[in-house]
Design an enzyme around this catalytic site. Structure first.
Site, PDB file in Angstrom:
ATOM      1  N   THR A   1      13.667  14.988  -4.288  1.00  0.00           N
ATOM      2  CA  THR A   1      12.208  15.083  -4.200  1.00  0.00           C
ATOM      3  C   THR A   1      11.797  16.544  -4.064  1.00  0.00           C
ATOM      4  OG1 THR A   1      12.403  13.030  -2.974  1.00  0.00           O
ATOM      5  CG2 THR A   1      10.231  14.017  -3.088  1.00  0.00           C
TER       6      THR A   1
ATOM      7  N   LYS B   1      11.930  18.345  -7.333  1.00  0.00           N
ATOM      8  CA  LYS B   1      10.747  18.109  -8.155  1.00  0.00           C
ATOM      9  C   LYS B   1       9.601  19.018  -7.717  1.00  0.00           C
ATOM     10  CE  LYS B   1      11.286  13.398  -9.830  1.00  0.00           C
ATOM     11  NZ  LYS B   1      10.930  13.714 -11.214  1.00  0.00           N
TER      12      LYS B   1
ATOM     13  N   HIS C   1      -5.494  -5.677   2.351  1.00  0.00           N
ATOM     14  CA  HIS C   1      -5.690  -4.301   1.892  1.00  0.00           C
ATOM     15  C   HIS C   1      -4.375  -3.760   1.323  1.00  0.00           C
ATOM     16  CE1 HIS C   1      -6.545  -0.043   1.763  1.00  0.00           C
ATOM     17  NE2 HIS C   1      -5.581   0.189   2.633  1.00  0.00           N
TER      18      HIS C   1
ATOM     19  N   SER D   1       5.324 -11.320 -13.620  1.00  0.00           N
ATOM     20  CA  SER D   1       4.583 -10.415 -14.506  1.00  0.00           C
ATOM     21  C   SER D   1       5.268  -9.056 -14.586  1.00  0.00           C
ATOM     22  CB  SER D   1       3.154 -10.260 -13.979  1.00  0.00           C
ATOM     23  OG  SER D   1       2.593  -9.065 -14.445  1.00  0.00           O
ATOM     24  N   SER D   2       5.628  -8.510 -13.421  1.00  0.00           N
ATOM     25  CA  SER D   2       6.237  -7.181 -13.406  1.00  0.00           C
ATOM     26  C   SER D   2       7.592  -7.199 -14.081  1.00  0.00           C
ATOM     27  CB  SER D   2       6.400  -6.681 -11.971  1.00  0.00           C
ATOM     28  OG  SER D   2       5.151  -6.526 -11.370  1.00  0.00           O
TER      29      SER D   2
ATOM     30  N   HIS E   1      12.025  -0.795  -0.449  1.00  0.00           N
ATOM     31  CA  HIS E   1      12.143   0.650  -0.602  1.00  0.00           C
ATOM     32  C   HIS E   1      12.161   1.110  -2.043  1.00  0.00           C
ATOM     33  CE1 HIS E   1      11.889   4.412   1.371  1.00  0.00           C
ATOM     34  NE2 HIS E   1      12.537   4.860   0.322  1.00  0.00           N
TER      35      HIS E   1
ATOM     36  N   GLU F   1      10.565  -0.299  -4.168  1.00  0.00           N
ATOM     37  CA  GLU F   1       9.132  -0.473  -4.471  1.00  0.00           C
ATOM     38  C   GLU F   1       8.342   0.805  -4.184  1.00  0.00           C
ATOM     39  OE1 GLU F   1       7.322  -2.793  -5.824  1.00  0.00           O
ATOM     40  OE2 GLU F   1       5.306  -2.191  -5.209  1.00  0.00           O
TER      41      GLU F   1
ATOM     42  N   TYR G   1       9.316   3.778  -4.585  1.00  0.00           N
ATOM     43  CA  TYR G   1       9.498   4.684  -5.728  1.00  0.00           C
ATOM     44  C   TYR G   1       8.849   4.117  -6.978  1.00  0.00           C
ATOM     45  CZ  TYR G   1      12.278   6.968  -2.336  1.00  0.00           C
ATOM     46  OH  TYR G   1      12.647   7.595  -1.179  1.00  0.00           O
TER      47      TYR G   1
ATOM     48  N   ARG H   1      -0.246   0.682  15.164  1.00  0.00           N
ATOM     49  CA  ARG H   1      -0.677   0.245  13.853  1.00  0.00           C
ATOM     50  C   ARG H   1      -1.223  -1.185  13.952  1.00  0.00           C
ATOM     51  NH1 ARG H   1       4.030  -0.174   9.238  1.00  0.00           N
ATOM     52  NH2 ARG H   1       2.655  -0.523   7.461  1.00  0.00           N
TER      53      ARG H   1
ATOM     54  N   HIS I   1      16.201   2.207   6.890  1.00  0.00           N
ATOM     55  CA  HIS I   1      15.430   3.132   7.739  1.00  0.00           C
ATOM     56  C   HIS I   1      14.076   2.520   8.122  1.00  0.00           C
ATOM     57  CE1 HIS I   1      13.718   5.334   3.950  1.00  0.00           C
ATOM     58  NE2 HIS I   1      12.929   4.371   4.305  1.00  0.00           N
ATOM     59  N   HIS I   2      13.721   1.407   7.468  1.00  0.00           N
ATOM     60  CA  HIS I   2      12.526   0.680   7.915  1.00  0.00           C
ATOM     61  C   HIS I   2      12.832  -0.176   9.146  1.00  0.00           C
ATOM     62  CE1 HIS I   2      10.098   1.601   4.304  1.00  0.00           C
ATOM     63  NE2 HIS I   2      11.266   1.644   3.703  1.00  0.00           N
TER      64      HIS I   2
ATOM     65  N   ASP J   1       3.972   0.114 -31.434  1.00  0.00           N
ATOM     66  CA  ASP J   1       3.657  -0.828 -30.357  1.00  0.00           C
ATOM     67  C   ASP J   1       4.877  -0.909 -29.458  1.00  0.00           C
ATOM     68  OD1 ASP J   1       2.507  -2.835 -28.737  1.00  0.00           O
ATOM     69  OD2 ASP J   1       1.405  -3.611 -30.455  1.00  0.00           O
TER      70      ASP J   1
ATOM     71  N   TRP K   1       1.691  -6.852   5.352  1.00  0.00           N
ATOM     72  CA  TRP K   1       2.167  -7.108   3.988  1.00  0.00           C
ATOM     73  C   TRP K   1       3.641  -7.418   3.956  1.00  0.00           C
ATOM     74  CZ3 TRP K   1       5.195  -4.278   0.293  1.00  0.00           C
ATOM     75  CH2 TRP K   1       5.774  -3.101   0.787  1.00  0.00           C
TER      76      TRP K   1
ATOM     77  N   SER L   1       3.855  15.653 -14.001  1.00  0.00           N
ATOM     78  CA  SER L   1       4.777  16.443 -14.818  1.00  0.00           C
ATOM     79  C   SER L   1       4.272  16.629 -16.241  1.00  0.00           C
ATOM     80  CB  SER L   1       6.159  15.776 -14.858  1.00  0.00           C
ATOM     81  OG  SER L   1       6.634  15.575 -13.554  1.00  0.00           O
TER      82      SER L   1
END
Lengths: 111, 239, 599
Positions: C327, C330, C75, C168-169, C252, C254, C256, C449, C301-302, C104, C139, C267
């Site tokens: 943040t 924004k 998931h 790919s990315s 991390h 990731e 963002y 979890r 922090h993880h 293009d 994950w 925006s």
């Protein structure tokens, strides 16, 4: 939009060193490498060894990037992209090493 | 003398060719790639004397008539310079680095020289000296192959001395780091060989020859500077 | 130009299937990304529903524990790598060239390659369900569970799948970075670019710099599993914490990568429907850059519960709190954009406004974890699950839906139904809050979890059932969207060039845009160029619609090269002969690619 031109002061003229200068630079880099070897193997520099080696290889690194890769003559944007990435990589490396060292010292201090 | 590269290809706001910009950004990405590999190496290097590492490198002390034994010994069997055999007897050992710095200095020199020949090939291509370009490209390819030869020799030597991927963390991180660098050199050889082959077509490398060789050269020089860093960190800085 | 010997003839545009398989048109690639990613989004949603079914009642037995582990792992992987990231990529592809006034992307064939490699990676990862079991370690695949001793072949699919998706990315990110830097229309300076373009640029650089770290970690894991190294295995002298560091150095940024595209969409939507320029444009740009930069300084922090030591905990707690500042900037700028505006409450606006609220909830619970003692209470509980879903569903997904409603007329020439849209919005809004808000309570009440099931009498029954009902409502909301799309596609094309009175360049061309995007390359004289033109009585240059504009021809090679990459990856999962066969395919494709005439 004109190609190159005003944005890139060096882009229009043929840039870079002459073949003779390239060979000279190659020889200079070889000499630096020999000095590095000397510092590492034959001379006892004590605590100075690691800083000396880092400075010497940084000189080699910068020389190759600036002249062999022409970065010195390119628009600043490319320098910013590459130097930015390199600084980030170095920062992450230093942070990681610091984290692993702190790990050990904290354990020793019983924190 | 103006080169064709600024007048061919796409519209560009910054005046930098799209492909050259892509190559530089990609090299930025590669900085992080090798940065992570080098970090792993250094983290484990700091760890190596610590107990979880089960093998350390040593050469047995050579006496008259005694067999020379070289290899990695279980750390819990080594006390100072003495190795405890399985039957409880002792033997003197002499700790030594597995790295053969004189040999690697030669290969470092070879790769450094390949950067010089590469930049001469770029110069030839940009100035329309096609024969010079081909000769220097060939020289760069050969120097790259010689470097790879040194690396194969070094890997086999280490293997014969008992240092493999699974021997310890030094082996794992050393082989993966230098192996990935070698892979990059190999890819560079393929790129340069493709350019050299293509330059023998009737149309040669086309009006953008200087540009193609220059972009390939950026990659090649980057692989060289990665080796400058690796050589200093692995070979020159003592344990 | 004559066909170069040894290459294939250029594909002709005959046949619908082949025209899509060989397309290099950024809009078609955007559609391919969007459709594939939405299918993966539905798959990920079904996985989530199965998880909620299992947890609805105590001692549930809907699915067996092994499958449950695979489901929560897949998931996350599906939603992150196969749904949210490529849905962002769909918008990048479709909108970025239009928003910067280009015809293009910088590298059209590389763009097609990114898509086909993405599809290959998605298929590898998803096929694991049917080929010996999916990854089941969560994950982030912490060592040593991810090692060969404790996990089966699913982890090999994880490693190979993520390596392929990373490729790919990386290709896509390099392409978009170059496109945005180099392909902007005349007058479109960096500080006039729409915020969505800015956020895309930041995401591209985050991907370019963060993916290689994940690649290294995955390769080391691959070596641990296949070649007997012990990078992460303590039994062989390795360090499981090293995996966590490398993973979160990627992981991390990731976060963002997932949220910045949604912030960019919001925006764009808020100013259009408030009929007011974005408040604090420069602050918005700098906040985005600051988030991208600070995102590199917070990864540990993880890992507050891994015994980092006192100093690192203080450092990472501080940097995590600091990242809340841009943040917050924004959020206040979005609110100020609406303040005093003449607001139109379209479905897109509903989604964008709710984005602000929902993202703020997720952001605030995120700042709570910045405090190590608090984090130690919340680590690995449902509180974290609540937090990350508020950011990723309430943030990223809601933002993406806002973008879908906003740009649908541009992409297809047809309006999505506003009535069904409101149903879609309210069902999703109620459903996601019912699902995820009670998870805060469950987490504080101690529910771990990823737990398979739980006993009665722990006080978790009510909120679990409540969340499961919410998940069903959320699913119905998504279903309404699918119905809305199906109905809309049978309607006539009634959307004009600029149905919402938007200010950015994509609204200067027809809906849907022609293959060459613009008859004449637009000119930008200010921020919000179309509003500037309107207010100053100016107009965009008119092109000659009959003029032939040369576009890059379609190509087989991206598809063939992606096939080669797939074979390279499938080899370690099946037989190395497949890898060996993949190498000549790749070489053939690269040679054909290089020699193919593109003019």
């Amino acid at each position: 939009m004109s190609h190159g031109g005003s944005h890139a002061p060096h882009a229009q003229e043929q840039h870079g060193l002459t073949p003779r200068q390239y060979i000279g630079l190659g020889l200079a880099l070889t000499v630096i490498t020999i000095v590095e070897l000397g510092a590492s193997l034959w001379v006892d520099l004590g605590d100075l060894l690691i800083p000396v080696l880092i400075v010497l290889s940084a000189v080699k690194f910068i020389a190759v990037v600036a002249f062999f890769m022409h970065l010195y003559y390119e628009p600043q944007l490319l320098t910013r992209v590459f130097v930015g990435s390199f600084v980030l990589a170095t920062g992450v490396l230093i942070a990681l090493l610091a984290l692993f060292w702190t790990d050990i010292t904290d354990l020793l201090n019983g924190v | 003398m103006a080169t064709a590269e600024h007048h061919v290809g796409h519209h560009s706001v910054t005046g930098i060719d799209n492909r050259k910009l892509l190559m530089w950004i990609f090299l930025g990405s590669e900085c992080l790639f090798f940065g992570a590999l080098i970090s792993t190496y250094l983290i484990f290097k700091a760890d190596i004397p610590a107990p979880p590492i089960s093998f350390i490198e040593a050469h047995t002390h050579v006496e008259n008539g005694h067999e020379v034994v070289t290899g990695w010994f279980p750390v819990d069997r080594v006390i100072d310079d003495v190795y405890i055999n399985e039957d409880g007897t002792f033997r003197e050992v002499e700790f030594a680095g597995v790295l053969d710095i004189p040999i690697t200095s030669q290969s470092t020199f070879v790769l450094l020289m390949s950067s010089v020949t590469m930049v001469l090939a770029v110069y030839g291509a940009q100035h329309g000296r096609l024969l010079s370009m081909k000769v220097w490209l060939l020289a760069t390819i050969l120097l790259g192959l010689i470097f790879l030869g040194y690396q194969v020799y070094e890997f086999r030597l280490f293997g014969s001395e008992g240092l493999t991927l699974e021997t310890n963390q030094f082996g794992a991180s050393f082989f993966v780091l230098t192996g990935f660098h070698g892979t990059h050199v190999f890819v560079g050889v393929l790129i340069l060989a493709s350019l050299l082959l293509a330059s023998f077509r009737r149309s040669g490398l086309g009006p953008e020859a200087g540009f193609h060789v220059e972009t390939a050269g950026l990659y090649w020089h980057f692989v060289d500077i990665v080796w400058i860093v690796i050589f200093t960190i692995i070979y020159l800085i003592p344990a | 130009m004559a066909t170069v010997a040894g290459t294939m003839a250029a594909p002709t545009a005959e046949g619908v299937v082949w025209s899509w398989l060989t397309t290099v048109d950024h809009k078609r690639i955007g559609v391919l990304y969007g459709v594939s990613a939405f299918i993966f989004f539905l798959i990920g949603g079904v996985e989530a529903l199965l998880i909620r079914a299992q947890l609805a009642v105590p001692n549930g037995g809907v699915i067996d524990p092994e499958l449950y582990n695979q489901l929560f792992t897949m998931h996350a992987l599906t939603m992150i790598f196969l749904a949210v990231m490529p849905l962002g990529a769909a918008f990048f592809n479709f909108m970025i060239p239009l928003m910067i006034g280009a015809r293009d992307v910088a590298f059209p064939r590389l763009n097609a390659l990114s898509y086909w490699i993405f599809l290959a990676g998605g298929l590898v990862l998803t096929s694991s369900f049917f080929l010996g079991g999916a990854p089941d370690t969560g994950w982030f695949a912490y060592a040593p569970i991810s090692g060969g001793t404790y996990s089966g072949s699913g982890m090999d699919y994880y490693v190979i799948g993520l390596l392929i998706l990373g490729l790919s990315s990386l290709a896509a990110a390099l392409n978009f970075a170059v496109t945005i830097i180099n392909m902007r229309a005349p007058g479109l300076t960096m500080m006039r670019m729409p915020i969505f373009v800015w956020m895309t640029l930041i995401v591209a650089f985050l991907l370019i710099l963060a993916l290689p770290v994940l690649t290294v970690a995955l390769v080391q894991l691959l070596f641990d599993r296949q070649f007997t190294t012990s990078f992460f295995l303590p039994s062989g002298g390795g360090d499981p914490i090293l995996w966590q560091h490398l993973f979160w150095i990627f992981g991390h940024p990731e976060v963002y990568i997932l949220i910045l595209p949604a912030m960019g969409i919001v925006s764009e939507v808020l100013p259009t429907f408030s009929r007011k320029p974005l408040f604090g444009y420069a602050a918005m740009v700098f906040a985005g850059v600051a988030i991208g930069f600070l995102g590199w300084a917070v990864w540990s922090h993880h890992m507050f519960t891994t015994g980092l030591g006192a100093v690192p905990r203080v450092v990472f707690a501080t940097s995590t709190m600091i990242i809340g500042v841009p943040t917050g900037i924004k959020i206040f700028n979005w609110l100020s954009t609406m303040w005093g505006g003449s607001i139109r409450f379209t479905t897109a606006m509903y989604f964008s406004v709710s984005f602000i609220a929902l993202f703020t909830i997720g952001g605030i619970s995120g700042v709570m974890h910045a405090s190590p003692p608090v984090d130690q209470q919340q680590q690995d509980t449902y509180f974290i699950v609540a937090h990350l879903h508020y950011v990723l569903v309430g943030g990223a997904i809601v933002g993406i839906f806002s973008g879908l409603y906003y740009w649908w007329p541009k992409m297809t020439g047809r309006f999505l139904s506003e009535t069904l849209g409101k149903w879609n919005f309210w069902l999703m809004f109620i459903g996601l809050n019912m699902t995820f808000f009670p998870m805060h309570f469950l987490g504080v009440a101690g529910m771990p979890r990823r737990i398979y099931t739980y006993d009665e009498g722990l006080g978790w029954e009510f909120w679990n059932m409540f969340a499961s009902v919410g998940a069903l409502i959320l699913a119905v909301g998504v279903l309404v969207f699918v119905i809305n799309v199906a109905r809309t596609m049978r309607q006539p094309k009634t959307a004009g060039d600029n149905p919402w009175d938007g200010s950015t360049l994509e609204w200067a061309t027809s809906s849907p845009p022609p293959e060459h995007d613009f008859d004449a390359i637009p000119e930008v004289r200010a921020r919000d160029p179309l509003w500037y033109d309107r207010d100053h009585g100016l107009s965009q240059p008119e092109g000659d619609p009959d003029e032939h504009i040369h576009m890059p021809p379609p190509s087989y090679y991206p598809l063939i090269l992606a096939l080669g990459v797939l074979m390279l990856g499938v080899g370690p999962l099946s037989h190395l002969a497949v890898t060996a066969l993949g190498v000549p395919v790749i070489i053939y494709a690269i040679w054909g690619w290089v020699l193919e005439p593109t003019e």
